[in-house]
Design a protein around this motif. Structure first.
Motif, PDB file in Angstrom:
ATOM      1  N   MET A   1       0.525  -1.323   0.004  1.00  0.00           N
ATOM      2  CA  MET A   1      -0.049   0.120   0.079  1.00  0.00           C
ATOM      3  C   MET A   1       0.917   1.133  -0.014  1.00  0.00           C
ATOM      4  O   MET A   1       0.375   2.451   0.105  1.00  0.00           O
ATOM      5  N   ASP A   2       2.183   1.267   0.086  1.00  0.00           N
ATOM      6  CA  ASP A   2       3.200   2.316   0.032  1.00  0.00           C
ATOM      7  C   ASP A   2       2.491   3.419  -0.900  1.00  0.00           C
ATOM      8  O   ASP A   2       2.391   3.353  -2.163  1.00  0.00           O
ATOM      9  N   GLY A   3       2.417   4.634  -0.114  1.00  0.00           N
ATOM     10  CA  GLY A   3       2.097   5.884  -1.005  1.00  0.00           C
ATOM     11  C   GLY A   3       0.799   5.775  -1.541  1.00  0.00           C
ATOM     12  O   GLY A   3       0.388   6.882  -2.011  1.00  0.00           O
ATOM     13  N   GLU A   4      -0.264   5.034  -1.051  1.00  0.00           N
ATOM     14  CA  GLU A   4      -1.586   5.114  -1.565  1.00  0.00           C
ATOM     15  C   GLU A   4      -2.399   6.374  -1.084  1.00  0.00           C
ATOM     16  O   GLU A   4      -2.308   6.624   0.052  1.00  0.00           O
ATOM     17  N   ILE A   5      -3.044   7.065  -1.870  1.00  0.00           N
ATOM     18  CA  ILE A   5      -3.924   7.946  -1.509  1.00  0.00           C
ATOM     19  C   ILE A   5      -5.228   7.519  -0.797  1.00  0.00           C
ATOM     20  O   ILE A   5      -6.013   6.575  -1.670  1.00  0.00           O
ATOM     21  N   VAL A   6      -5.283   7.733   0.587  1.00  0.00           N
ATOM     22  CA  VAL A   6      -6.647   7.267   1.006  1.00  0.00           C
ATOM     23  C   VAL A   6      -7.763   8.301   1.355  1.00  0.00           C
ATOM     24  O   VAL A   6      -9.039   7.888   1.676  1.00  0.00           O
ATOM     25  N   ARG A   7      -7.310   9.440   1.173  1.00  0.00           N
ATOM     26  CA  ARG A   7      -8.327  10.597   1.216  1.00  0.00           C
ATOM     27  C   ARG A   7      -7.921  11.655   0.390  1.00  0.00           C
ATOM     28  O   ARG A   7      -6.801  11.927   0.224  1.00  0.00           O
ATOM     29  N   GLY A   8      -8.826  12.098  -0.397  1.00  0.00           N
ATOM     30  CA  GLY A   8      -8.767  13.155  -1.165  1.00  0.00           C
ATOM     31  C   GLY A   8      -8.030  12.986  -2.507  1.00  0.00           C
ATOM     32  O   GLY A   8      -8.433  11.757  -3.109  1.00  0.00           O
ATOM     33  N   VAL A   9      -6.987  13.736  -3.113  1.00  0.00           N
ATOM     34  CA  VAL A   9      -6.594  13.433  -4.363  1.00  0.00           C
ATOM     35  C   VAL A   9      -4.868  13.710  -4.253  1.00  0.00           C
ATOM     36  O   VAL A   9      -4.435  14.250  -3.584  1.00  0.00           O
ATOM     37  N   GLU A  10      -4.283  13.105  -5.334  1.00  0.00           N
ATOM     38  CA  GLU A  10      -2.791  13.262  -5.593  1.00  0.00           C
ATOM     39  C   GLU A  10      -2.454  14.672  -5.930  1.00  0.00           C
ATOM     40  O   GLU A  10      -3.122  15.275  -6.704  1.00  0.00           O
ATOM     41  N   PRO A  11      -1.875  15.487  -5.011  1.00  0.00           N
ATOM     42  CA  PRO A  11      -1.862  16.926  -5.095  1.00  0.00           C
ATOM     43  C   PRO A  11      -0.909  17.321  -6.455  1.00  0.00           C
ATOM     44  O   PRO A  11      -0.660  18.701  -6.840  1.00  0.00           O
ATOM     45  N   ASN A  12       0.086  16.259  -6.643  1.00  0.00           N
ATOM     46  CA  ASN A  12       1.159  16.461  -7.776  1.00  0.00           C
ATOM     47  C   ASN A  12       2.055  17.857  -7.150  1.00  0.00           C
ATOM     48  O   ASN A  12       2.495  18.462  -8.209  1.00  0.00           O
ATOM     49  N   ARG A  13       2.283  18.010  -6.125  1.00  0.00           N
ATOM     50  CA  ARG A  13       3.246  18.941  -5.861  1.00  0.00           C
ATOM     51  C   ARG A  13       3.855  18.527  -4.365  1.00  0.00           C
ATOM     52  O   ARG A  13       3.334  17.492  -3.863  1.00  0.00           O
ATOM     53  N   ILE A  14       4.833  19.061  -3.931  1.00  0.00           N
ATOM     54  CA  ILE A  14       5.721  18.905  -2.806  1.00  0.00           C
ATOM     55  C   ILE A  14       5.905  20.227  -1.818  1.00  0.00           C
ATOM     56  O   ILE A  14       6.212  21.016  -2.525  1.00  0.00           O
ATOM     57  N   ARG A  15       5.652  19.962  -0.729  1.00  0.00           N
ATOM     58  CA  ARG A  15       5.656  20.914   0.158  1.00  0.00           C
ATOM     59  C   ARG A  15       6.565  20.837   1.349  1.00  0.00           C
ATOM     60  O   ARG A  15       6.897  19.959   2.007  1.00  0.00           O
ATOM     61  N   SER A  16       7.553  21.847   1.321  1.00  0.00           N
ATOM     62  CA  SER A  16       8.547  21.574   2.420  1.00  0.00           C
ATOM     63  C   SER A  16       8.735  22.754   3.527  1.00  0.00           C
ATOM     64  O   SER A  16       8.480  23.773   3.062  1.00  0.00           O
ATOM     65  N   THR A  17       9.488  22.363   4.546  1.00  0.00           N
ATOM     66  CA  THR A  17       9.549  23.325   5.646  1.00  0.00           C
ATOM     67  C   THR A  17      11.236  23.181   6.018  1.00  0.00           C
ATOM     68  O   THR A  17      11.709  22.255   5.956  1.00  0.00           O
ATOM     69  N   ALA A  18      11.879  23.966   6.587  1.00  0.00           N
ATOM     70  CA  ALA A  18      13.085  24.077   6.727  1.00  0.00           C
ATOM     71  C   ALA A  18      13.151  23.301   8.198  1.00  0.00           C
ATOM     72  O   ALA A  18      12.656  23.384   9.278  1.00  0.00           O
ATOM     73  N   TYR A  19      14.222  22.326   8.479  1.00  0.00           N
ATOM     74  CA  TYR A  19      14.545  21.559   9.535  1.00  0.00           C
ATOM     75  C   TYR A  19      15.876  20.603   9.287  1.00  0.00           C
ATOM     76  O   TYR A  19      16.117  20.459   7.908  1.00  0.00           O
ATOM     77  N   GLU A  20      16.551  20.200  10.080  1.00  0.00           N
ATOM     78  CA  GLU A  20      17.441  19.334  10.073  1.00  0.00           C
ATOM     79  C   GLU A  20      17.241  18.074  10.728  1.00  0.00           C
ATOM     80  O   GLU A  20      16.797  18.184  11.998  1.00  0.00           O
ATOM     81  N   VAL A  21      17.596  16.766  10.231  1.00  0.00           N
ATOM     82  CA  VAL A  21      17.579  15.740  11.003  1.00  0.00           C
ATOM     83  C   VAL A  21      18.644  14.576  10.313  1.00  0.00           C
ATOM     84  O   VAL A  21      18.749  14.593   9.280  1.00  0.00           O
ATOM     85  N   GLU A  22      18.884  13.880  11.285  1.00  0.00           N
ATOM     86  CA  GLU A  22      20.047  12.970  10.805  1.00  0.00           C
ATOM     87  C   GLU A  22      19.452  11.852  10.188  1.00  0.00           C
ATOM     88  O   GLU A  22      18.117  11.277  10.389  1.00  0.00           O
ATOM     89  N   ILE A  23      20.086  11.200   9.053  1.00  0.00           N
ATOM     90  CA  ILE A  23      19.187  10.084   8.207  1.00  0.00           C
ATOM     91  C   ILE A  23      19.169   8.843   9.042  1.00  0.00           C
ATOM     92  O   ILE A  23      20.127   8.458   9.682  1.00  0.00           O
ATOM     93  N   PRO A  24      18.076   8.297   9.156  1.00  0.00           N
ATOM     94  CA  PRO A  24      17.720   7.105  10.115  1.00  0.00           C
ATOM     95  C   PRO A  24      18.611   5.878   9.251  1.00  0.00           C
ATOM     96  O   PRO A  24      18.639   5.741   8.303  1.00  0.00           O
ATOM     97  N   GLU A  25      18.773   4.760  10.466  1.00  0.00           N
ATOM     98  CA  GLU A  25      19.310   3.531   9.807  1.00  0.00           C
ATOM     99  C   GLU A  25      18.238   2.682   9.846  1.00  0.00           C
ATOM    100  O   GLU A  25      17.414   2.422  10.368  1.00  0.00           O
TER     101      GLU A  25
END
Length: 291
Positions: A253-277
Motif C-alpha cells: 500500500m506504500d504511498g496510496e492516497i486514502v483521502r482526497g486526491v494526488e496533489p502533484n506537488r511537494i511542500r517543504s519546511t526548514a529543518y535538519e535531521v540525521e538520516i535514520p538507519e
C-alpha cells in the motif's frame, strides 16, 4: 479510496491536537471492524505458538512476525506484526476506510497518503518496553504533517503498558536517535529522564484511537498485567509531504492516497535531521534493545 464529506472531529478537538500533539477519540472503528481486527490478531498469536523465532516474510524480506526473546508456546510473545495490511483484509480496510482515517484528514487533510502500518502488542507479562523517541527521525518527510494513529485493539489501562507522551513536545526540537556513532532508536538518557518527569499516559476502551503528531515524544513501559495491550498503528502523511528516507515498514500500500486526491506537488519546511538507519531485524525493538 473514499472521499470525506463531513468533519468527524470538532474544532475544539482539532485545536487540542495541534496544541498538545495528541488526541484520544473513542469509536474510531465500527464494532464489526474491531471484532475482525481482534480475530485476526488472535489467530496470529495462536500461530506463533508453533514458532521458535521471528518468522514470515514482509515485502523487504525481513520477518513479518517479531517474537520476544522470552516467547514460548505456553506464553507467546508476539510483539510486532509488520504491515498487517498485506496479510489481512480487516487491517487493510480499516487503514483505508474508517472513521480513524477521516479524523486524520480533519487534522492534516484533505489529501492523505498512507505511509506504513504495524501492530505493536504487549501480551500478558510482556517485557518489551518502548524507549522514549519521536517518530519523525525514523520517517523524515519534506514537512512534518504526519499523524501516527494508534488504534486500541484492546482496552488500554494504566497497568498494561499504555502509551506515555509529553504534551506539547512536538513544538520543540527534533532529538537525535544517534549516540556514540550508533543508531539507537531512542533519545539520550538525560532527555528521556526529562520526558519521563512530564509524561502523561493515554488510556481508552478498545476501538479508541490515539492520534499523535510525528514529532511528539513518547514511550511506554512493559505490560505488568494479565490483560493484553495491542495497538494497530498506522502512519499517514499529508499527500504533499515527500518521504526523505526509505520506508522502514514497506508494504503493497506504500504511498496510496486514502483521502482526497494526488496533489502533484511537494511542500517543504526548514529543518535538519540525521538520516535514520534502516532496520536490519524484524523491528525497531531490536535497534532499541541493542542500545
Amino acid at each position: 479510496m473514499s472521499s470525506q464529506a463531513l468533519r468527524v472531529l470538532t474544532q475544539a478537538q482539532a485545536d487540542a491536537f495541534h496544541e498538545n500533539g495528541v488526541l484520544t477519540v473513542e469509536n474510531a472503528v465500527t464494532p464489526d471492524q474491531l471484532a475482525a481486527l481482534r480475530a485476526d490478531f488472535a489467530a496470529w498469536v495462536e500461530e506463533s505458538r508453533g514458532q521458535a523465532e521471528s518468522y514470515g516474510k514482509a515485502v523487504d524480506g525481513r520477518p513479518r512476525f517479531d517474537l520476544e526473546a522470552s516467547h514460548s508456546a505456553v506464553r507467546p510473545g508476539l510483539r510486532r506484526v509488520n504491515a498487517p495490511v498485506d496479510v489481512s483484509e480487516a487491517y487493510r480496510q480499516v487503514a483505508r476506510d474508517s472513521r480513524m482515517v477521516d479524523m486524520v484528514a480533519d487534522l492534516i487533510g484533505p489529501d492523505i497518503r498512507y505511509h506504513h502500518s504495524k501492530i505493536n502488542s504487549k501480551l500478558p507479562g510482556a517485557k518489551t518496553e518502548v524507549k522514549w523517541h519521536q517518530d519523525f527521525p525514523f520517517t523524515p518527510h519534506s514537512n512534518p504533517d504526519l499523524v501516527t494513529a494508534l488504534l486500541m485493539v484492546d482496552e488500554v489501562t494504566e497497568e498494561n503498558g499504555p502509551l506515555e507522551v509529553v504534551p506539547g513536545s512536538h513544538k520543540g526540537p527534533i532529538h537525535s536517535l544517534w549516540h556514540g556513532g550508533r543508531f539507537t532508536g531512542a533519545v539520550a538518557d538525560d532527555v528521556a529522564a526529562e520526558f519521563q518527569k512530564k509524561a502523561v499516559k493515554c488510556f481508552g476502551p478498545a476501538g479508541s484511537v490515539c492520534l499523535m503528531h510525528t514529532k511528539l515524544a513518547h514511550g511506554s513501559a512493559p505490560n505488568l498485567s494479565q490483560q493484553p495491550r495491542t495497538l494497530s498503528i498506522t502512519v499517514y502523511a499529508a499527500a504533499d509531504a515527500a518521504a526523505c528516507s526509505p520506508n522502514p515498514v514497506p508494504s503493497t500500500m506504500d504511498g496510496e492516497i486514502v483521502r482526497g486526491v494526488e496533489p502533484n506537488r511537494i511542500r517543504s519546511t526548514a529543518y535538519e535531521v540525521e538520516i535514520p538507519e534502516y532496520p536490519r531485524g524484524a523491528s525497531f525493538f531490536l535497534q532499541q534493545e541493542a542500545s
